[in-house]
Design an enzyme around this catalytic site. Structure first.
Site, PDB file in Angstrom:
ATOM      1  N   GLY A 189       0.839  -1.198   0.000  1.00 26.54           N
ATOM      2  CA  GLY A 189       0.000   0.000   0.000  1.00 26.54           C
ATOM      3  C   GLY A 189       0.864   1.233   0.000  1.00 26.54           C
ATOM      4  O   GLY A 189       2.089   1.173  -0.131  1.00 26.54           O
ATOM      5  N   ASP A 205      -1.668  11.141  14.516  1.00 28.43           N
ATOM      6  CA  ASP A 205      -2.477  10.848  13.320  1.00 28.43           C
ATOM      7  C   ASP A 205      -3.243   9.536  13.497  1.00 28.43           C
ATOM      8  O   ASP A 205      -3.162   8.635  12.655  1.00 28.43           O
ATOM      9  CB  ASP A 205      -1.591  10.789  12.077  1.00 28.43           C
ATOM     10  CG  ASP A 205      -2.421  10.836  10.781  1.00 28.43           C
ATOM     11  OD1 ASP A 205      -3.544  11.399  10.810  1.00 28.43           O
ATOM     12  OD2 ASP A 205      -1.943  10.333   9.749  1.00 28.43           O
TER      13      ASP A 205
END
Length: 376
Positions: A26, A146
Site C-alpha cells: 500500500g 495521526d
C-alpha cells in the site's frame, strides 16, 4: 526532472543488501509500503520507501530523509503487543527505508468499507487495546498525532488473527523534540482532528485521546464525528468549532466516547483513563486481562467475519471464552411499558408468595387433625 542514475524500485529489488522486495502492500503520506524478505533473519517484513527526493532542493530532500529517520527513532522506543514493531532503518542509495513488523491484516478503515459499522462490543476491544498501546507511548513521551481507522490494523490470518495493532508513527514526535512546525501547517487527518489542533495548537497526548475517540466513534456510527465532506477545509472548520454530531449507536460506550471527545483538552481523560473507562463500560471492572493481548472477538468468543479471512472467520478464539459483560442494574421501565393493573410479568413470583404457602400448610394441618379426630 528524472534522475537516470536512480534505480527503479520494484519486486525483487534488494534494499541495503538485505531486504528483497516482494509486492507492494500500500501507500501512505511518506511513500509506498512493501512486503519484503529479510535475508539475514529469514523472515517477512514490511518496509516503507521514502517518497523520492529526486528533483527536490537538497535542503528539502534532507528534511524528508530526516523525517523517516525520526520516525524510526521514535517508534523504536515503543514495544507493545498492540503496536506495530519497528526493526530497523536501512539506507539504500542514500535514502532511508523503515523496516517494520509485517502483520497480515486489514485496517479498520477497510473493515468499515466491508460492513459500514462495527458492533459496539468489538469496537470496545479495539479501543481498549489501542489505548493501552498509546498509554505506553505517552509514558515514554511519544505523541502519535495521526490516529485514524486506516492506522489501526487487525490481523486477518495466522497465529495473531484478531489482534489489533496501531501503526504508522510517521508524524509522531517525542516530547523532547524541539523542531517547530511550519507556520499555518495543521498536522493530522481533518476528520479526526481535535478542536485545539484544528485551531493551530500543537498536538499533545490529549489530542491523541480525542483522535482515538473520533476513530472509535466512526467505527460505531459509520461516519466521523464531524460528518462527511469532500472539502477538507469544511471538516477542519467543523473540528475547530467542535461541531460533533451526537452519537446514536454507541450504547454502553456513549459516556466514555463523549469524555474522550470533550472539546477542551484539559477535560479529557488521560489515555490510560480512557482505556479503563472503555473496559469498565463494555465489560465491567477488572476485565483487562480478558481483553488486552487477546484477539478481537464476538460476544460468544469467535473471530468476527470482518476481522478474518474466510478460513478463520467464525473460529473460536484460542484465548477465549464468551466476553465478560458488566453487571448493569436493570433499567427502570417506562410507564407506557408497565404491566396492566391486575397482571404481572411472567417469571416474577408474587410478592406475597411465602404468606400464601404458609396459609396453605396451616389449612392442610387443620384438615389432617380433623381426620385423625374423626378416626379416633
Amino acid at each position: 526532472m528524472i534522475d537516470r542514475h536512480r534505480p527503479i524500485v520494484g519486486p525483487q529489488y534488494l534494499v541495503a543488501g538485505r531486504y528483497r522486495l516482494q509486492s507492494k502492500l500500500g501507500g501512505g503520506g511518506m511513500g509506498a509500503v512493501w512486503l519484503a524478505h529479510d535475508r539475514l533473519l529469514d523472515r517477512e517484513v514490511a518496509i516503507k520507501q521514502v517518497l523520492t527526493t529526486a528533483g527536490l532542493p537538497e535542503a528539502e530532500a534532507e528534511k524528508v530523509r530526516g523525517q523517516i529517520l525520526h520516525e524510526g527513532r521514535v517508534a523504536a522506543k515503543l514495544s507493545h503487543d498492540h503496536a506495530i514493531a519497528v526493526y530497523d532503518v536501512a539506507l539504500e542509495a542514500g535514502e532511508p527505508w523503515l523496516v517494520m513488523e509485517h502483520l497480515p491484516s486489514r485496517s479498520v478503515a477497510r473493515a468499515l468499507g466491508m460492513v459500514e459499522t462495527l458492533p459496539v462490543v468489538e469496537v470496545a476491544q479495539i479501543g481498549a487495546q489501542v489505548a493501552d498501546a498509546l498509554a505506553a507511548a505517552h509514558s515514554v513521551g511519544i505523541v502519535h498525532r495521526d490516529i485514524k481507522p486506516g492506522n489501526i490494523l487487525v490481523a486477518d490470518r495466522g497465529p495473531s488473527v484478531g489482534i489489533a495493532k496501531l501503526s504508522d508513527f510517521g508524524i509522531s514526535r517525542g516530547a523532547g523534540d524541539l523542531t517547530e512546525e511550519p507556520e499555518g501547517i495543521i498536522t493530522g487527518t481533518p476528520a479526526y482532528l481535535p478542536p485545539e489542533v484544528a485551531r493551530g495548537a500543537q498536538p499533545t497526548e490529549a489530542s491523541d485521546v480525542f483522535s482515538l475517540g473520533a476513530t472509535l466513534y466512526t467505527a460505531i456510527e459509520g461516519q466521523p464525528p464531524f460528518g462527511l465532506d469532500e472539502d477538507s477545509d469544511v471538516l477542519v472548520e467543523r473540528a475547530a468549532m467542535a461541531q460533533i454530531i451526537p452519537p446514536t449507536r454507541s450504547g454502553v460506550l456513549t459516556n466514555a466516547l463523549l469524555h474522550m471527545l470533550e472539546p477542551a483538552p484539559q477535560r479529557r481523560p488521560t489515555m490510560a483513563e480512557a482505556r479503563d473507562e472503555i473496559l469498565t463500560a463494555a465489560f465491567g471492572p477488572g476485565t483487562d486481562s480478558y481483553i488486552l493481548g487477546a484477539p478481537v472477538r464476538t460476544e460468544d468468543g469467535t473471530i468476527p467475519s470482518w476481522a478474518a479471512r474466510s478460513s478463520a472467520s467464525g473460529l473460536r478464539s484460542p484465548h477465549a471464552m464468551p466476553l465478560p459483560r458488566p453487571q448493569h442494574q436493570a433499567p427502570v421501565r417506562a410507564a407506557g411499558n408497565a404491566a396492566p393493573v391486575g397482571q404481572r410479568a411472567q417469571g416474577n413470583p408474587p410478592s406475597n408468595a411465602p404468606l400464601a404457602i404458609a396459609v396453605g400448610l396451616l389449612i392442610g394441618l387443620v384438615i389432617l387433625i380433623a381426620i385423625l379426630v374423626a378416626v379416633m
